[in-house]
Scaffold this active site. Structure first.
Site, PDB file in Angstrom:
ATOM      1  N   SER A 101      11.195  -9.081  -3.258  1.00 18.42           N
ATOM      2  CA  SER A 101      11.244  -7.767  -3.897  1.00 18.42           C
ATOM      3  C   SER A 101      11.856  -7.825  -5.295  1.00 18.42           C
ATOM      4  O   SER A 101      11.334  -8.472  -6.186  1.00 18.42           O
ATOM      5  CB  SER A 101      11.998  -6.795  -2.985  1.00 18.42           C
ATOM      6  OG  SER A 101      11.926  -5.476  -3.442  1.00 18.42           O
ATOM      7  N   ASP A 241       8.809  -3.132  -9.291  1.00 14.72           N
ATOM      8  CA  ASP A 241       9.637  -4.297  -8.978  1.00 14.72           C
ATOM      9  C   ASP A 241       8.735  -5.481  -8.656  1.00 14.72           C
ATOM     10  O   ASP A 241       7.513  -5.402  -8.799  1.00 14.72           O
ATOM     11  CB  ASP A 241      10.611  -3.991  -7.833  1.00 14.72           C
ATOM     12  CG  ASP A 241       9.897  -3.705  -6.530  1.00 14.72           C
ATOM     13  OD1 ASP A 241       8.721  -3.295  -6.566  1.00 14.72           O
ATOM     14  OD2 ASP A 241      10.517  -3.879  -5.456  1.00 14.72           O
ATOM     15  N   ASP A 243       7.487  -6.997  -6.066  1.00 19.14           N
ATOM     16  CA  ASP A 243       6.350  -6.908  -5.141  1.00 19.14           C
ATOM     17  C   ASP A 243       5.660  -5.554  -5.216  1.00 19.14           C
ATOM     18  O   ASP A 243       4.803  -5.245  -4.393  1.00 19.14           O
ATOM     19  CB  ASP A 243       6.772  -7.221  -3.710  1.00 19.14           C
ATOM     20  CG  ASP A 243       7.765  -6.207  -3.144  1.00 19.14           C
ATOM     21  OD1 ASP A 243       8.450  -5.544  -3.940  1.00 19.14           O
ATOM     22  OD2 ASP A 243       7.859  -6.095  -1.912  1.00 19.14           O
ATOM     23  N   ASP A 245       6.438  -2.482  -4.552  1.00 21.99           N
ATOM     24  CA  ASP A 245       6.538  -1.428  -3.549  1.00 21.99           C
ATOM     25  C   ASP A 245       7.471  -0.314  -3.993  1.00 21.99           C
ATOM     26  O   ASP A 245       7.706   0.642  -3.258  1.00 21.99           O
ATOM     27  CB  ASP A 245       6.958  -1.984  -2.181  1.00 21.99           C
ATOM     28  CG  ASP A 245       8.359  -2.563  -2.150  1.00 21.99           C
ATOM     29  OD1 ASP A 245       8.985  -2.699  -3.223  1.00 21.99           O
ATOM     30  OD2 ASP A 245       8.835  -2.890  -1.042  1.00 21.99           O
TER      31      ASP A 245
END
Length: 449
Positions: A101, A241, A243, A245
């Site tokens: 993340s 960010d 990834d 999400d």
């Protein structure tokens, strides 16, 4: 949470804490848990972000999964919400995302999604932990002819992009925005997605090299995006960010519009259009007190959960709500996604701006943020466990609570994804809560560091 999986999967420093051996064993155990009388040879999709260690861990997971008899479909570099969506579209039995993340490149993680595209239930994660950590059963070995096969899916990113475009159903022509891709997963999808929606895009930090993910960019380092939006006189900027999400926004003046504001903007718009289910919005204990006031002022029911988008989602699924999220920018639009989706969130906000003709700064006036101070105290994983029984920390929480009364609040909690204890205070007086936060953080530091 358990010993292996935190609030957002298994994480650690790649090749040191999260080793190829551990990744392979997680793959083995995950396949064993999924195999049943109904599913003799499960299919599992795997996506990853742009970290250098992604290929290594992907290879280890493939080996573990195939050795037990699972088939694997490789999605390549995609956002986490793409895995959550595509596990259903491709009729897979589970999905795995390799990502840490918003953390620096040296970290990596393994998130597992169910066949419904939700985070794997606690009981299944516990069974995987028992196999990996406690050796409750021997690892299964696939019989000859039943070893899993690997397939590369070339159109995974395009399938995800098409899904988001259909979810928005709005032409964004005339909007000029900056997109900070954090040198992560959205580097693969954001430009094509927002261009297909009709926006003119300025791409920032979309050249990943394996080690620059989240480095001085993205949703955790917003300053450069703020300057860029002001300098180029854009209507707004969106920051994702690693990834993708989560999403934070920057208005036309370069001011930060965080997750609480974005949820408020979207919830009010949904209520105005008559699509806010049960007239409710879901947040967490970290949600700013200003959001509570926004809900009171707009006759919206606020539902609070533990920190972590998995808990937000659980409440939404259990009660039938359709919007929820976190201040950090994880926002779940349950009508379209089963996890936080940064690009979907950003596109939703742009569609509201286009439909209403309002600037983002005006839309953000729907909520007034209470002053908030957050201090992160670095501690060991062992010390994180001691937090729950430390009497002096409990006494400090009571002391600060008594001082603030109904003028504010203190929340001290253990991070589910990092070696940190987070000390958060909110209140009417910034100087007061800053001083009290530092005092409380010192107590945590003295007791646990």
């Amino acid at each position: 949470m358990g010993r292996l999986f935190g609030t957002d999967g298994a994480r650690g420093i790649a090749n040191k804490e999260l080793t190829p051996q551990l990744a392979m064993n997680i793959g083995r155990a995950a396949a064993m848990v999924l195999i049943s009388n109904e599913v003799e040879q499960p299919t599992i999709i795997i996506g990853k972000d742009t970290r250098l260690s992604g290929d290594m861990l992907e290879g280890a997971l493939i080996a573990g999964l195939c050795s037990v008899g699972a088939n694997v479909k490789l999605l390549g570099v995609v956002p986490t919400p793409a895995v959550a969506y595509l596990v259903g579209k491709y009729s897979a039995d589970a999905g795995i995302m390799i990502s840490a993340s918003h953390n620096p490149y040296e970290f990596n993680g393994i998130k597992i999604f169910s066949s419904e595209g939700t985070k794997l239930p606690d009981d299944l994660e516990n069974r995987i932990e028992e196999i990996v950590l406690d050796n409750v059963v021997d690892y299964k070995v696939a019989e000859k002819g039943r070893i899993g096969k690997v397939e590369v899916v070339d159109n995974a990113a395009d399938d995800y992009i098409e899904h988001v475009v259909k979810s928005i159903d709005m032409d964004l022509e005339g909007m000029e925005v900056a997109l900070d891709c954090s040198n992560g997963s959205s580097s693969r999808t954001a430009e094509k997605l927002f261009t297909k929606l009709g926006a003119k895009v300025h791409m920032l930090f979309d050249k990943p090299d394996g080690v620059n993910i989240n480095k001085d960019c993205g949703s955790t380092h917003i300053g450069k995006l703020q300057s860029y939006v002001r300098e180029h006189k854009l209507c707004c900027g969106l920051a994702f960010d690693g990834d993708a999400d989560r999403c934070l926004a920057v208005d036309e003046n370069g001011n930060l519009v965080d997750g609480d504001y974005l949820i408020a903007i979207c919830a009010k718009d949904m209520k105005d259009r008559g699509v806010l289910k049960k007239n409710a919005a879901v947040g967490t204990v970290m949600t700013n007190m200003g959001f509570n006031k926004f809900c009171d002022d707009n006759d919206i029911h606020f539902v609070s959960t533990k920190v972590g988008d998995r808990y937000v989602l659980e409440a939404m699924l259990r009660e039938g709500y359709n919007i929820g999220g976190e201040q950090s920018g994880h926002i779940i639009f349950l009508d379209y996604a089963t996890t936080g989706d940064g690009e979907l969130s950003g596109a939703m906000v742009l569609s509201i701006m286009k439909r209403t003709g309002e600037k983002l700064s005006n839309l953000a006036k729907v909520m007034e943020r209470f002053p908030q101070v957050l201090i992160n105290v670095t501690v060991s994983n062992e010390a994180k466990l001691s937090f729950y029984t430390d009497k002096e920390i409990k006494a400090e929480i009571k002391r600060v609570t008594d001082i603030l009364g109904d003028r504010g609040r203190i929340l001290i909690r253990v991070s589910g994804t990092e070696p940190l204890v987070r000390v958060m205070l909110e209140g009417e007086n910034l100087e007061e809560i800053q001083s009290l936060a530092e005092e409380a953080a010192n107590v945590v530091r003295e007791r646990l560091s």
